[in-house]
Motif scaffolding. Structure first.
Motif, PDB file in Angstrom:
ATOM      1  N   TRP A   9       0.833  -1.206   0.000  1.00 40.01           N
ATOM      2  CA  TRP A   9       0.000   0.000   0.000  1.00 40.01           C
ATOM      3  C   TRP A   9       0.864   1.251   0.000  1.00 40.01           C
ATOM      4  O   TRP A   9       0.507   2.256  -0.559  1.00 40.01           O
ATOM      5  N   LEU A  10       2.059   1.169   0.623  1.00 41.56           N
ATOM      6  CA  LEU A  10       2.939   2.330   0.657  1.00 41.56           C
ATOM      7  C   LEU A  10       3.501   2.606  -0.727  1.00 41.56           C
ATOM      8  O   LEU A  10       3.565   3.753  -1.158  1.00 41.56           O
ATOM      9  N   ALA A  11       3.867   1.555  -1.441  1.00 41.46           N
ATOM     10  CA  ALA A  11       4.398   1.731  -2.798  1.00 41.46           C
ATOM     11  C   ALA A  11       3.315   2.253  -3.734  1.00 41.46           C
ATOM     12  O   ALA A  11       3.597   3.034  -4.642  1.00 41.46           O
ATOM     13  N   ALA A  12       2.070   1.834  -3.507  1.00 37.85           N
ATOM     14  CA  ALA A  12       0.978   2.235  -4.389  1.00 37.85           C
ATOM     15  C   ALA A  12       0.403   3.611  -4.031  1.00 37.85           C
ATOM     16  O   ALA A  12      -0.247   4.243  -4.857  1.00 37.85           O
ATOM     17  N   ALA A  13       0.639   4.073  -2.822  1.00 40.07           N
ATOM     18  CA  ALA A  13       0.074   5.349  -2.377  1.00 40.07           C
ATOM     19  C   ALA A  13       0.782   6.516  -3.055  1.00 40.07           C
ATOM     20  O   ALA A  13       1.965   6.472  -3.308  1.00 40.07           O
ATOM     21  N   GLN A  14       0.015   7.535  -3.322  1.00 43.86           N
ATOM     22  CA  GLN A  14       0.579   8.741  -3.917  1.00 43.86           C
ATOM     23  C   GLN A  14       1.347   9.521  -2.856  1.00 43.86           C
ATOM     24  O   GLN A  14       0.818   9.775  -1.774  1.00 43.86           O
ATOM     25  N   PRO A  15       2.607   9.885  -3.145  1.00 40.60           N
ATOM     26  CA  PRO A  15       3.343  10.693  -2.176  1.00 40.60           C
ATOM     27  C   PRO A  15       2.581  11.985  -1.862  1.00 40.60           C
ATOM     28  O   PRO A  15       1.918  12.547  -2.723  1.00 40.60           O
ATOM     29  N   THR A  19      -3.723   9.393   2.175  1.00 40.36           N
ATOM     30  CA  THR A  19      -3.621   7.938   2.217  1.00 40.36           C
ATOM     31  C   THR A  19      -2.163   7.507   2.302  1.00 40.36           C
ATOM     32  O   THR A  19      -1.809   6.626   3.083  1.00 40.36           O
ATOM     33  N   GLY A  20      -1.310   8.143   1.522  1.00 41.08           N
ATOM     34  CA  GLY A  20       0.113   7.835   1.561  1.00 41.08           C
ATOM     35  C   GLY A  20       0.720   8.135   2.917  1.00 41.08           C
ATOM     36  O   GLY A  20       1.538   7.371   3.436  1.00 41.08           O
TER      37      GLY A  20
END
Length: 159
Positions: A9-15, A19-20
């Motif tokens: 989820w961290l890799a997929a989250a937008q910086p 959510t990130g």
């Protein structure tokens, strides 16, 4: 069988997205939990000698659901001693999140210092401070740091 990627989820989250940021807080919590498995921290201060330096932990505040902690390396001695990185984090045990709430302005991470008022710039300041915490916790773990040793100091009445 495909290997499940941890923290996917961290890799997929937008910086710099909410959510990130929450994903980063969760990752910080998981890493801190590996560093200090007893999240009730049965001590006020502790140190861990790793491969590179000694890591210092001091409990600043205990509340029902949170613990605020100062975590740093100390370099030098006496008046020349300096903490780097000099981070204060808050561990939310109930929500299983850990947030870097402060980074000392005198450190080389001056751009990460302070906690801003809540406005549109919060994500822009919280993201780098918590990314620093996340990467530093990973580094501390890789250096062999741990506060789970049996000989660390105990709080009175914690046994």
């Amino acid at each position: 069988m495909a290997k499940v990627k941890r923290n996917h989820w961290l890799a997929a989250a937008q910086p710099r997205s909410f959510t990130g940021l929450m994903g980063l807080y969760e990752s910080n919590y998981r890493r801190f939990e590996r560093l200090a498995p007893e999240l009730d921290l049965p001590f006020e201060q502790a140190r861990s000698v790793g491969q590179d330096a000694t890591l210092y932990l001091q409990v600043l505040e205990r509340c029902r659901y949170t613990t605020t902690i100062h975590l740093t390396y100390w370099f030098g001695e006496g008046e020349q001693a300096r903490a780097d990185p000099d981070l204060t984090l808050r561990v939310y045990r109930d929500a299983q999140l850990a947030e870097a709430v402060y980074c000392d302005a005198r450190s080389r991470y001056a751009s990460l210092a302070g906690v801003p008022d809540i406005d549109d710039a919060v994500l822009d300041t919280q993201w780098p401070r918590n990314l620093l915490l996340n990467k530093w916790l990973a580094y501390c773990l890789a250096q062999g740091h741990s506060f789970s040793a049996a000989n660390r100091p105990r709080r009175a009445g914690a046994d």
